[in-house]
Every structure is written in structure tokens, then in C-alpha cells.
Design a protein around this motif. Structure first.
Motif, mmCIF file in Angstrom:
data_model
loop_
_atom_site.group_PDB
_atom_site.id
_atom_site.type_symbol
_atom_site.label_atom_id
_atom_site.label_comp_id
_atom_site.label_asym_id
_atom_site.label_seq_id
_atom_site.Cartn_x
_atom_site.Cartn_y
_atom_site.Cartn_z
ATOM 1 N N LEU A 239 17.678 -8.044 17.218
ATOM 2 C CA LEU A 239 18.336 -9.070 18.035
ATOM 3 C C LEU A 239 17.385 -10.215 18.357
ATOM 4 O O LEU A 239 17.781 -11.390 18.329
ATOM 5 C CB LEU A 239 18.885 -8.446 19.317
ATOM 6 N N ASN A 240 16.142 -9.889 18.652
ATOM 7 C CA ASN A 240 15.155 -10.930 18.950
ATOM 8 C C ASN A 240 14.915 -11.810 17.736
ATOM 9 O O ASN A 240 14.816 -13.042 17.847
ATOM 10 C CB ASN A 240 13.834 -10.300 19.401
ATOM 11 N N VAL B 253 16.918 -2.001 17.626
ATOM 12 C CA VAL B 253 18.001 -2.911 18.001
ATOM 13 C C VAL B 253 17.433 -4.157 18.660
ATOM 14 O O VAL B 253 17.820 -5.284 18.328
ATOM 15 C CB VAL B 253 19.002 -2.210 18.945
ATOM 16 N N SER B 254 16.507 -3.955 19.579
ATOM 17 C CA SER B 254 15.900 -5.087 20.283
ATOM 18 C C SER B 254 15.153 -5.994 19.323
ATOM 19 O O SER B 254 15.228 -7.234 19.422
ATOM 20 C CB SER B 254 14.945 -4.567 21.367
ATOM 21 N N PHE C 69 26.892 -15.301 19.559
ATOM 22 C CA PHE C 69 25.816 -14.316 19.414
ATOM 23 C C PHE C 69 25.782 -13.352 20.593
ATOM 24 O O PHE C 69 25.458 -12.172 20.427
ATOM 25 C CB PHE C 69 24.464 -15.020 19.279
ATOM 26 N N SER C 70 26.123 -13.832 21.783
ATOM 27 C CA SER C 70 26.131 -12.954 22.950
ATOM 28 C C SER C 70 27.119 -11.804 22.768
ATOM 29 O O SER C 70 26.858 -10.662 23.181
ATOM 30 C CB SER C 70 26.484 -13.752 24.213
ATOM 31 N N GLN D 152 25.582 -9.442 20.200
ATOM 32 C CA GLN D 152 24.508 -8.685 20.850
ATOM 33 C C GLN D 152 25.072 -7.524 21.661
ATOM 34 O O GLN D 152 24.575 -6.387 21.585
ATOM 35 C CB GLN D 152 23.713 -9.629 21.755
ATOM 36 N N PHE D 153 26.115 -7.784 22.414
ATOM 37 C CA PHE D 153 26.764 -6.747 23.226
ATOM 38 C C PHE D 153 27.320 -5.631 22.348
ATOM 39 O O PHE D 153 27.119 -4.436 22.613
ATOM 40 C CB PHE D 153 27.867 -7.382 24.067
ATOM 41 N N GLU E 49 17.990 -14.042 17.177
ATOM 42 C CA GLU E 49 18.100 -15.085 18.201
ATOM 43 C C GLU E 49 17.082 -16.196 17.977
ATOM 44 O O GLU E 49 17.386 -17.377 18.190
ATOM 45 C CB GLU E 49 17.901 -14.466 19.590
ATOM 46 N N TYR F 247 26.661 -4.885 19.072
ATOM 47 C CA TYR F 247 25.646 -4.181 18.277
ATOM 48 C C TYR F 247 24.920 -3.157 19.144
ATOM 49 O O TYR F 247 24.715 -2.002 18.731
ATOM 50 C CB TYR F 247 24.671 -5.187 17.687
ATOM 51 N N THR F 248 24.551 -3.567 20.335
ATOM 52 C CA THR F 248 23.874 -2.644 21.253
ATOM 53 C C THR F 248 24.758 -1.450 21.579
ATOM 54 O O THR F 248 24.299 -0.294 21.582
ATOM 55 C CB THR F 248 23.484 -3.377 22.546
#
Length: 217
Positions: free
Chosen positions: A189-190, A185-186, A163-164, A167-168, A193, A170-171
Motif C-alpha cells: 500500500l505504501n 500489505v502495508s 485508492f482509499s 486500501q480498505f 500510494e 485490500y486490508t
């Protein structure tokens, strides 16, 4: 000394012990790849050997879809990723050479370089993400292709990556796109997660393509 006598005194030619094996491996690789320009391909092949690197050669199982490497496909990107061999940073000169070996269009390479504003040192995952965007069109489809390229799973399940990493990427893709707010985006992702990702810390393609509450665009 007469010329013909000088010729008769030539010393026997010594063949290096490693030469037959090297030529055998080269011949097998050329047969597998079937390069359109054999001379240029051979030059690239032996340049890689001289630098102690593994020449970029496709496997037999990959031969059907690649069409002499002339077209960008997820399969080609997966092979390029394997050649990067886990490095986070790769020099532009080396990556350009790898791109050339698989016979991909130079203008596409230059386009990715320009969009990513890459210079002499390239963050490979960012370059890979932008290359995937040339195939994916939308962000969701791009990330789906990225997962397929990066996934090490060889079973029939949905491709998955940490997922990390997701996350990188997608951002980064959202920032390059410029039309998706950082707050969206945030929020996505939240949610993933907290509600989607399991204890293994991995995300699958199905997690963001088949979940109605996940909307990446």
C-alpha cells in the motif's frame, strides 16, 4: 329486499388513478426479468413498492449474461451495489431480500455471512468484497472484480476506484485470508500510494495487475 335487486344496486367500482400506470410498470418489469416464480417475484416487487423502494429489476442491456439471475456474476453484484445506493451499512434482512429477488443461492449468502461474521447490520463493502472472492479465488482477481463492480467509468479504460477504498478492501480481504502478513500489505500500500497513484487519488485495475512491483498475494 330480494337478492337480485340488491345486486343491481351495487355502486360503480372506482379505479385509483395510479393503478393503470402501476400495472403497466409491473408488466414491463416482469417481461424484462422473466422470473421463474412469477407469483413470488410479484410479491417481492410490490413489497418493495409498498416500502417506497425501487424494485430490483434488471435493464435490457443486462439480460444476456444473467441467465434468470441464477448465477453470481460481476454484473449481478454491480446491480446489487446500485440498489444499496451509496449506503455504508445495510440491514441483513434487507440484503437477504435483495439477494432472494435476484435468485442467487441462499447457501452462498449464508456462507458470506458466516465468513464475514456479519450480524444484523452489515458493512456493505466488506460483504461485497467477500462475495467477489467467491468469483476471484485469488486476492488480486478478487480486487479486480471489486474495482469492476464499484467503478463508475463507462469508457473502455481500466476500471478505477478511490485508492482509499482499495486500501480498505485490500486490508480487509488480507485479514480474512489470514495468510498474508500485515507488513506485506502495508508495504504494498505504501508503494502504491507513493509511486503509483496519481494526483486524482484513483487506482486502476492495471495499476495492481500489470505492475511487476505490485504483488498483493
Amino acid at each position: 329486499m330480494p337478492t337480485n335487486q340488491w345486486l343491481r344496486q351495487d355502486k360503480p367500482t372506482c379505479i385509483p388513478l395510479e393503478l393503470p400506470k402501476m400495472l403497466e410498470e409491473f408488466a414491463k418489469a416482469a417481461i424484462r426479468v422473466q422470473p421463474q416464480d412469477l407469483i413470488q417475484w410479484a410479491a417481492d416487487y410490490f413489497e418493495a413498492v409498498s416500502r417506497g423502494k425501487t424494485p430490483l429489476v434488471r435493464e435490457r442491456s443486462e439480460s444476456v449474461a444473467l441467465c434468470n439471475w441464477a448465477e453470481l456474476t460481476p454484473e449481478v453484484l454491480k446491480i446489487l451495489h446500485s440498489q444499496v445506493a451509496g449506503r455504508l451499512i445495510i440491514r441483513a434482512e434487507e440484503l437477504a431480500q435483495m439477494w432472494k429477488v435476484v435468485n442467487l443461492p441462499t447457501d452462498l449468502f449464508n456462507s458470506v455471512m458466516n465468513v464475514g461474521r456479519f450480524t444484523e447490520e452489515i458493512e456493505w463493502l466488506k460483504f461485497l468484497a467477500l462475495a467477489c472472492s467467491a468469483l476471484g479465488v485469488t486476492i488480486t482477481k478478487t480486487l479486480k472484480i471489486v474495482c469492476e463492480v464499484l467503478s463508475c467509468d463507462h469508457n473502455c479504460g481500466s476500471p478505477r476506484i478511490p485508492f482509499s477504498t482499495f486500501q480498505f478492501l485490500y486490508t480487509y480481504i488480507a485479514e480474512v485470508d489470514g495468510e498474508i502478513s500485515a507488513s506485506h500489505v502495508s508495504r504494498m500500500l505504501n508503494y502504491m500510494e507513493q509511486e503509483v497513484i496519481g494526483p486524482d487519488g484513483l487506482i486502476t485495475v492495471n495499476d495492481f495487475t500489470q505492475n511487476p512491483r505490485v504483488w498483493l498475494e
